[in-house]
Design an enzyme around this catalytic site. Structure first.
Site, PDB file in Angstrom:
ATOM      1  N   TYR A 103      -1.113   8.642  -2.621  1.00  0.00           N
ATOM      2  CA  TYR A 103      -1.069   8.485  -4.076  1.00  0.00           C
ATOM      3  C   TYR A 103      -2.230   9.194  -4.778  1.00  0.00           C
ATOM      4  O   TYR A 103      -2.145   9.500  -5.963  1.00  0.00           O
ATOM      5  CB  TYR A 103      -1.158   6.995  -4.443  1.00  0.00           C
ATOM      6  CG  TYR A 103       0.131   6.219  -4.342  1.00  0.00           C
ATOM      7  CD1 TYR A 103       1.254   6.715  -3.699  1.00  0.00           C
ATOM      8  CD2 TYR A 103       0.207   4.943  -4.896  1.00  0.00           C
ATOM      9  CE1 TYR A 103       2.424   5.976  -3.612  1.00  0.00           C
ATOM     10  CE2 TYR A 103       1.369   4.192  -4.820  1.00  0.00           C
ATOM     11  CZ  TYR A 103       2.479   4.709  -4.176  1.00  0.00           C
ATOM     12  OH  TYR A 103       3.625   3.969  -4.101  1.00  0.00           O
ATOM     13  N   GLY A 104      -3.336   9.412  -4.083  1.00  0.00           N
ATOM     14  CA  GLY A 104      -4.592   9.775  -4.729  1.00  0.00           C
ATOM     15  C   GLY A 104      -4.547  10.980  -5.643  1.00  0.00           C
ATOM     16  O   GLY A 104      -5.197  10.994  -6.686  1.00  0.00           O
ATOM     17  N   ASP A 116       0.855  -1.186   0.000  1.00  0.00           N
ATOM     18  CA  ASP A 116       0.000   0.000   0.000  1.00  0.00           C
ATOM     19  C   ASP A 116       0.889   1.232   0.000  1.00  0.00           C
ATOM     20  O   ASP A 116       2.069   1.168   0.354  1.00  0.00           O
ATOM     21  CB  ASP A 116      -0.923   0.019   1.222  1.00  0.00           C
ATOM     22  CG  ASP A 116      -1.883   1.218   1.210  1.00  0.00           C
ATOM     23  OD1 ASP A 116      -2.313   1.623   0.114  1.00  0.00           O
ATOM     24  OD2 ASP A 116      -2.187   1.747   2.282  1.00  0.00           O
ATOM     25  N   GLU A 136      -2.727   8.623   8.202  1.00  0.00           N
ATOM     26  CA  GLU A 136      -1.280   8.409   8.272  1.00  0.00           C
ATOM     27  C   GLU A 136      -0.663   9.121   9.473  1.00  0.00           C
ATOM     28  O   GLU A 136       0.345   8.674  10.019  1.00  0.00           O
ATOM     29  CB  GLU A 136      -0.614   8.912   6.983  1.00  0.00           C
ATOM     30  CG  GLU A 136      -0.909   8.079   5.753  1.00  0.00           C
ATOM     31  CD  GLU A 136      -0.151   6.758   5.733  1.00  0.00           C
ATOM     32  OE1 GLU A 136       1.005   6.713   6.213  1.00  0.00           O
ATOM     33  OE2 GLU A 136      -0.725   5.762   5.254  1.00  0.00           O
ATOM     34  N   ASN A 183      -6.467   1.020  -3.242  1.00  0.00           N
ATOM     35  CA  ASN A 183      -7.456   1.199  -4.298  1.00  0.00           C
ATOM     36  C   ASN A 183      -6.929   2.041  -5.449  1.00  0.00           C
ATOM     37  O   ASN A 183      -7.192   1.751  -6.622  1.00  0.00           O
ATOM     38  CB  ASN A 183      -8.719   1.845  -3.718  1.00  0.00           C
ATOM     39  CG  ASN A 183      -9.482   0.910  -2.816  1.00  0.00           C
ATOM     40  OD1 ASN A 183      -9.153   0.770  -1.646  1.00  0.00           O
ATOM     41  ND2 ASN A 183     -10.493   0.248  -3.341  1.00  0.00           N
ATOM     42  N   THR A 184      -6.178   3.095  -5.137  1.00  0.00           N
ATOM     43  CA  THR A 184      -5.657   3.969  -6.190  1.00  0.00           C
ATOM     44  C   THR A 184      -4.655   3.219  -7.064  1.00  0.00           C
ATOM     45  O   THR A 184      -4.719   3.286  -8.296  1.00  0.00           O
ATOM     46  CB  THR A 184      -5.009   5.220  -5.578  1.00  0.00           C
ATOM     47  OG1 THR A 184      -5.995   5.940  -4.841  1.00  0.00           O
ATOM     48  CG2 THR A 184      -4.436   6.112  -6.655  1.00  0.00           C
ATOM     49  N   CYS A 192     -11.130   3.161  -0.143  1.00  0.00           N
ATOM     50  CA  CYS A 192      -9.701   3.340   0.121  1.00  0.00           C
ATOM     51  C   CYS A 192      -9.389   2.502   1.345  1.00  0.00           C
ATOM     52  O   CYS A 192     -10.180   2.468   2.305  1.00  0.00           O
ATOM     53  CB  CYS A 192      -9.382   4.820   0.382  1.00  0.00           C
ATOM     54  SG  CYS A 192      -7.681   5.121   0.943  1.00  0.00           S
ATOM     55  N   THR A 193      -8.240   1.826   1.344  1.00  0.00           N
ATOM     56  CA  THR A 193      -7.931   0.934   2.463  1.00  0.00           C
ATOM     57  C   THR A 193      -7.678   1.690   3.763  1.00  0.00           C
ATOM     58  O   THR A 193      -7.722   1.097   4.843  1.00  0.00           O
ATOM     59  CB  THR A 193      -6.712   0.053   2.136  1.00  0.00           C
ATOM     60  OG1 THR A 193      -5.601   0.880   1.765  1.00  0.00           O
ATOM     61  CG2 THR A 193      -7.039  -0.921   1.016  1.00  0.00           C
ATOM     62  N   HIS A 194      -7.430   2.994   3.688  1.00  0.00           N
ATOM     63  CA  HIS A 194      -7.310   3.789   4.911  1.00  0.00           C
ATOM     64  C   HIS A 194      -8.667   3.993   5.592  1.00  0.00           C
ATOM     65  O   HIS A 194      -8.725   4.229   6.801  1.00  0.00           O
ATOM     66  CB  HIS A 194      -6.724   5.174   4.594  1.00  0.00           C
ATOM     67  CG  HIS A 194      -5.268   5.175   4.262  1.00  0.00           C
ATOM     68  ND1 HIS A 194      -4.775   4.708   3.059  1.00  0.00           N
ATOM     69  CD2 HIS A 194      -4.193   5.591   4.972  1.00  0.00           C
ATOM     70  CE1 HIS A 194      -3.455   4.837   3.045  1.00  0.00           C
ATOM     71  NE2 HIS A 194      -3.080   5.371   4.192  1.00  0.00           N
TER      72      HIS A 194
END
Length: 279
Positions: free
Chosen positions: A43-44, A11, A154, A75-76, A186-188
């Site tokens: 990354y988004g 990720d 983060e 996901n991105t 999104c995995t976050h």
């Protein structure tokens, strides 16, 4: 590539720990090697080509570590890189698809929300699953996007007042439109579940792709004869491209929430060993 080799999980940052937790539940005997590209998160908002390049570099690094497969737990990155990665590497590469299908199947109001990053919204995967599942069912999909949420997670602020304010701002229109399902794209974002419920109560059923990805990963490894054969005792290693001193407290907190929640294994309460890697 042998069945005893570790499974790579990638990720852009710590969000993929939500996927790692599901993989651990589905694959208790597998060794997992987690790589977080913390030097370049998020990354988004990055250009498409840069997302592909960063993802390629990360998977190349995992390949060099001898992994038997890679789960792109972002996901991105999945939205822009899966085809390229599968053509380039001779190993299973498993990506994420936003959980639109189960949301469409579960909605009673006929309105589904998707909370995603700018990159995921630009990519083709989300548009494809909306065309395949939502449009034929006559379900309206409303998208919500923020560039703030990933950095907040983060920074260890998933439960902060600032995070809740951002969620209020971007999710209130979905609630007012009658959305009863919210896809966490999104995995976050599974780490925001507490803040979402604090602000919106039971307005939304929250859905993410983690459990489905873990089940699919097990099927893929089994189909290729790559399951280790062990039923317990799998280990985890953590690699980061940025400063491990910055990542360690957030990673420890999120692991304690997710990795072994509800089990008898209390390793997540310990400070994990984090190594630095160049990609």
């Amino acid at each position: 590539m042998t069945a005893s080799a570790p499974l790579g999980v990638f990720d852009s940052g710590v969000g993929g720990l939500s996927i790692l937790a599901e993989l651990r539940r589905a694959l208790p005997g597998e060794d997992l090697l987690y790589l977080a590209d913390t030097a370049h998160v998020p990354y988004g908002a990055r250009p498409d080509d840069e997302i592909r390049t960063l993802t390629d570099r990360a998977v190349t690094a995992l390949h060099a570590q001898g992994v038997k497969g890679v789960v792109v737990a972002c996901n991105t990155a999945s939205a822009f890189s899966l085809g390229h990665l599968r053509a380039r590497f001779d190993l299973p590469v498993i990506g994420l698809v936003p959980a639109v299908k189960p949301a469409v199947q579960a909605t009673r109001s006929g309105v589904v929300g998707v909370l995603a990053t700018p990159g995921t919204l630009r990519g083709t995967l989300l548009a494809e699953v909306i065309r395949e599942w939502a449009e034929p069912a006559g379900v309206q999909v409303i998208k919500a996007v923020s560039t703030e949420l990933v950095p907040l997670v983060e920074a260890g602020q998933a439960d902060s007042e600032r995070t809740r304010a951002v969620l209020r701002d971007i999710l209130t229109p979905l609630a007012q439109a009658g959305a009863d399902q919210l896809v966490l794209g999104c995995t976050h974002y599974p780490f925001l579940a507490g803040s979402i419920r604090a602000e919106f109560g039971d307005t939304f059923t929250l859905l993410d792709s983690g459990p489905a990805v873990a089940r699919h990963t097990r099927r893929v490894l089994d189909g290729r004869g790559l399951l280790s054969g062990q039923t317990a005792g799998g280990t985890e290693r953590y690699l980061v491209t940025g400063d491990p001193r910055t990542t360690a407290p957030v990673l420890t907190t999120l692991l304690a929430r997710s990795m072994h929640n509800g089990t008898q294994d209390h390793r997540a309460a310990l400070t994990p060993r984090i190594e630095t890697i160049q990609t």
